[in-house]
Design an enzyme around this catalytic site. Sequence first.
Site, short mmCIF file in Angstrom:
data_model
loop_
_atom_site.label_atom_id
_atom_site.label_comp_id
_atom_site.label_asym_id
_atom_site.label_seq_id
_atom_site.Cartn_x
_atom_site.Cartn_y
_atom_site.Cartn_z
N SER A 1 33.52 -28.46 8.58
CA SER A 1 34.90 -28.83 8.93
C SER A 1 35.54 -27.79 9.84
CB SER A 1 35.75 -28.94 7.66
OG SER A 1 35.20 -29.84 6.75
N1 SAH Z 1 31.57 -27.13 2.63
C1 SAH Z 1 30.70 -27.40 3.74
C2 SAH Z 1 31.04 -28.74 4.36
C3 SAH Z 1 29.81 -29.51 4.64
S1 SAH Z 1 29.97 -31.21 5.01
C4 SAH Z 1 30.71 -26.28 4.76
O1 SAH Z 1 31.51 -25.34 4.62
O2 SAH Z 1 29.91 -26.29 5.68
C5 SAH Z 1 29.73 -31.97 3.45
C6 SAH Z 1 28.40 -31.73 2.77
O3 SAH Z 1 28.43 -32.48 1.55
C7 SAH Z 1 27.16 -32.19 3.51
O4 SAH Z 1 26.28 -31.11 3.63
C8 SAH Z 1 26.57 -33.29 2.62
O5 SAH Z 1 25.15 -33.32 2.62
C9 SAH Z 1 27.11 -32.89 1.25
N2 SAH Z 1 27.16 -33.94 0.24
C10 SAH Z 1 27.51 -35.25 0.37
N3 SAH Z 1 27.44 -35.88 -0.82
C11 SAH Z 1 27.07 -34.94 -1.74
C12 SAH Z 1 26.82 -34.97 -3.14
N4 SAH Z 1 26.95 -36.09 -3.88
N5 SAH Z 1 26.42 -33.83 -3.74
C13 SAH Z 1 26.27 -32.68 -3.05
N6 SAH Z 1 26.47 -32.60 -1.71
C14 SAH Z 1 26.87 -33.71 -1.07
#
Ligand code: SAH
Length: 222
Positions: free
Chosen positions: A69
């Site tokens: 993000s």
């Molecule tokens: N907090 C992260 C944001 C990554 S985007 C950062 O600082 O980079 C969101 C992430 O959530 C993705 O990597 C995606 O694979 C993960 N995601 C989506 N559904 C999920 C779930 N049910 N459990 C764990 N991770 C999940």
Amino acid sequence: MQPELAAARGEYAHARRRLSQRLSEAGIRDGRVLEAFEHVPRHRLVPEALWAQAYKDTPLPIGERQTISAPSVVAAMTQALQLRGGESVLEIGTGSGYQAAILSRLAGRIISIERIPRLAARARSALDALGVANVIVYLGDGTQGWPQQAPYDRVVVTAGGPEIPASLLSQLAVGGVLVGPFGQREEQSLVRARRTSETGFTREVLGRCQFVDLIGEGGWAA
Ligand code: SAH
């Protein structure tokens, strides 16, 4: 200090200071949050080809069709968690590990769950290289939380789901706060929920946002 860590801190230090100033001008008031943005080397958590973009206020691709993000979104969510230091935090969606690295400076212990093995492994090694020792990355469906280490003082969901997964609310400590994006697949409300008692929760909407899908049992189908 490890040589790699020292190098990471020196790189883009000026750009980081400016980012923190811009976040302050944009309304981030929590001094500890601003300080964390000034110190965490975001570039080290994205692919090297994107290092020069790392301190612009934009989302960036991190592979596997996922994105990190924009800093202003990470800052708003982090501030909304109202961390004082020492809390145990559950993060859903490790992604690049950037949000986890920010949280590591503001809370006691971070449990971060990622469903995509390659991202979890990459985030782990990037966090190790930065000397972040109070973040544990687990592979799994974060919509189920991580009951083994519950309750959590804070829960932050960094992917957008249809509604707050019930397991996450049940793993929140009384007095605890959950922040995350929930609503439609295309656009969500950034929601803050507070557990006021064993059975009582309050909820407020902090704004509108667009996140990648929360996929799993308590999220969208893959
Ligand atoms: N907090 C992260 C944001 C990554 S985007 C950062 O600082 O980079 C969101 C992430 O959530 C993705 O990597 C995606 O694979 C993960 N995601 C989506 N559904 C999920 C779930 N049910 N459990 C764990 N991770 C999940």
